[in-house]
Design an enzyme around this catalytic site. Structure first.
Site, PDB file in Angstrom:
ATOM      1  N   ASP A   1      38.973  48.903  29.571  1.00 44.45           N
ATOM      2  CA  ASP A   1      37.898  48.354  30.387  1.00 44.45           C
ATOM      3  C   ASP A   1      38.494  47.617  31.579  1.00 44.45           C
ATOM      4  OD1 ASP A   1      35.036  47.694  30.795  1.00 44.45           O
ATOM      5  OD2 ASP A   1      35.870  45.671  30.755  1.00 44.45           O
TER       6      ASP A   1
ATOM      7  N   TYR B   1      39.135  42.210  38.444  1.00 46.87           N
ATOM      8  CA  TYR B   1      40.165  41.642  37.561  1.00 46.87           C
ATOM      9  C   TYR B   1      41.554  41.610  38.238  1.00 46.87           C
ATOM     10  CZ  TYR B   1      36.625  42.609  33.935  1.00 46.87           C
ATOM     11  OH  TYR B   1      35.475  42.688  33.195  1.00 46.87           O
TER      12      TYR B   1
ATOM     13  N   GLN C   1      27.045  47.757  29.434  1.00 49.00           N
ATOM     14  CA  GLN C   1      28.074  46.844  28.924  1.00 49.00           C
ATOM     15  C   GLN C   1      27.521  45.418  28.980  1.00 49.00           C
ATOM     16  OE1 GLN C   1      32.238  45.160  30.466  1.00 49.00           O
ATOM     17  NE2 GLN C   1      32.356  47.365  30.101  1.00 49.00           N
TER      18      GLN C   1
ATOM     19  N   TYR D   1      31.027  43.248  25.395  1.00 49.16           N
ATOM     20  CA  TYR D   1      32.154  42.492  25.949  1.00 49.16           C
ATOM     21  C   TYR D   1      32.184  41.082  25.355  1.00 49.16           C
ATOM     22  CZ  TYR D   1      29.307  40.162  29.722  1.00 49.16           C
ATOM     23  OH  TYR D   1      28.406  39.426  30.450  1.00 49.16           O
ATOM     24  N   SER D   2      33.317  40.408  25.526  1.00 48.99           N
ATOM     25  CA  SER D   2      33.545  39.089  24.916  1.00 48.99           C
ATOM     26  C   SER D   2      33.208  39.100  23.414  1.00 48.99           C
ATOM     27  CB  SER D   2      32.764  37.999  25.636  1.00 48.99           C
ATOM     28  OG  SER D   2      33.072  37.975  27.013  1.00 48.99           O
ATOM     29  N   PRO D   3      33.688  40.117  22.680  1.00 47.00           N
ATOM     30  CA  PRO D   3      33.304  40.234  21.267  1.00 47.00           C
ATOM     31  C   PRO D   3      33.865  39.120  20.393  1.00 47.00           C
ATOM     32  CG  PRO D   3      35.081  41.768  21.783  1.00 47.00           C
ATOM     33  CD  PRO D   3      34.626  41.180  23.091  1.00 47.00           C
ATOM     34  N   LEU D   4      34.908  38.439  20.903  1.00 52.07           N
ATOM     35  CA  LEU D   4      35.496  37.338  20.125  1.00 52.07           C
ATOM     36  C   LEU D   4      34.994  35.985  20.651  1.00 52.07           C
ATOM     37  CD1 LEU D   4      39.186  38.702  20.075  1.00 52.07           C
ATOM     38  CD2 LEU D   4      37.303  39.245  18.514  1.00 52.07           C
ATOM     39  N   GLY D   5      34.003  36.042  21.543  1.00 51.57           N
ATOM     40  CA  GLY D   5      33.458  34.803  22.112  1.00 51.57           C
ATOM     41  C   GLY D   5      34.240  34.307  23.309  1.00 51.57           C
TER      42      GLY D   5
END
Ligand code: NAP
Length: 252
Positions: A45, A50, A120, A146-150
């Site tokens: 991604d 970025y 997304q 996105y930001s699946p782990l916070g």
């Protein structure tokens, strides 16, 4: 082990697990992407924003040259456009951070050339997005979380905000399965048929995050984790809060 794929509405196959690259430093990301390809990652991604796409491109080129992977086996996401599909440079168009009203507007747009195949959005146990995911799926739009782990390393984090990876109940479920909290968070999304793109630039974690296809959360565990929802956003994009299209004011 390479990640399995889901079929998109245009029949293309997209891996269910990929590597996030936001905040992956340009000086480091080249080695990180090469390592991730060797570890089995096939989805990356990326975004111009970025500021590391050149290095990611170099890593991919080198791995293709080495014969470690073929271009057609890689799924590269960047933030893109209808004309690029016409030119054959882009195979599928997705959207990001669209709420259901905005998606509806796109789908009803006269002359729409390419229906978006993926939305997304931020998604994890504190922002489970059940209504939006249901809406997307019912319209043939797959979802990437996105930001699946916070997003624990987000620069705007404030003391006192929830830390998903430290959630005691997530930790308890992880211990039960002999897995890490990160693996439980990733698996939770995969079992919801959501594509997931955890970011890491640490080889050990890149390997850890893809080892999620050898265990299963029970229906009860999935329901328990879903009940953690508190509509909390790690990435609220507050700089755009006054924009007419700010997407996070709608219920979903
Ligand atoms: N479309 C959008 O608007 C949007 C917005 C935000 C993000 N994204 C995409 O989604 C990707 C993922 O989201 P994100 O970067 O916000 O956050 P995230 O993937 O939820 O979390 C990444 C953070 O978790 C750490 N981490 C990774 N694996 C870990 C593990 N196994 N154990 C403990 N910590 C771990 C990483 O640190 P280390 O790197 O030090 O391991 C990093 O600080 C981004 O990189 C980007 O590609 C898109």
């Amino acid at each position: 082990m390479a990640s399995p794929c889901v079929e998109l509405s245009n029949k293309m196959k997209m891996p269910t697990l990929g590597l996030g690259t936001w905040q992956a430093p340009p000086g480091k990301v080249e080695e990180v992407v090469k390592f991730a390809i060797d570890a089995g990652y096939r989805l990356f991604d990326c975004a111009y924003f970025y500021q590391n796409e050149n290095e990611i491109g170099n890593a991919i080129q080198q791995k293709i040259k080495e014969g470690a992977v073929k271009r057609e086996d890689l799924f590269i996401v960047t933030k893109a456009m209808e004309e690029l599909v016409d030119c054959g440079l882009v195979k599928a168009i997705g959207i990001s951070n669209f709420n259901h009203e905005q998606i509806e507007r796109i789908l009803n747009k006269p002359g729409l050339k390419y229906k978006p195949v993926n939305n997304q959005i931020e998604c994890h146990p504190y922002l489970t997005q059940e209504k939006l995911i249901k809406y997307c799926k019912s319209n043939g739009i797959s979802v990437t979380a996105y930001s699946p782990l916070g997003s624990p390393n987000r620069p705007w984090a404030k003391p006192g905000e929830p830390v998903l990876l430290d959630d005691p109940e997530i930790k308890e479920i992880a211990v039960r399965h002999h897995k890490t909290p990160a693996q439980v968070l990733i698996r939770f999304l995969i079992q919801r048929d959501v594509i997931v793109i955890p970011k890491s630039d640490k080889p050990q974690r890149i390997e850890e995050n893809i080892k999620v296809f050898d265990f299963e959360l029970s229906k009860k565990e999935m329901d328990v984790i879903l009940s953690f929802n508190r509509n909390w956003r790690a990435v609220p994009a507050l700089q755009a809060v006054n924009h007419k299209d700010y997407p996070f004011k709608a219920e979903y």
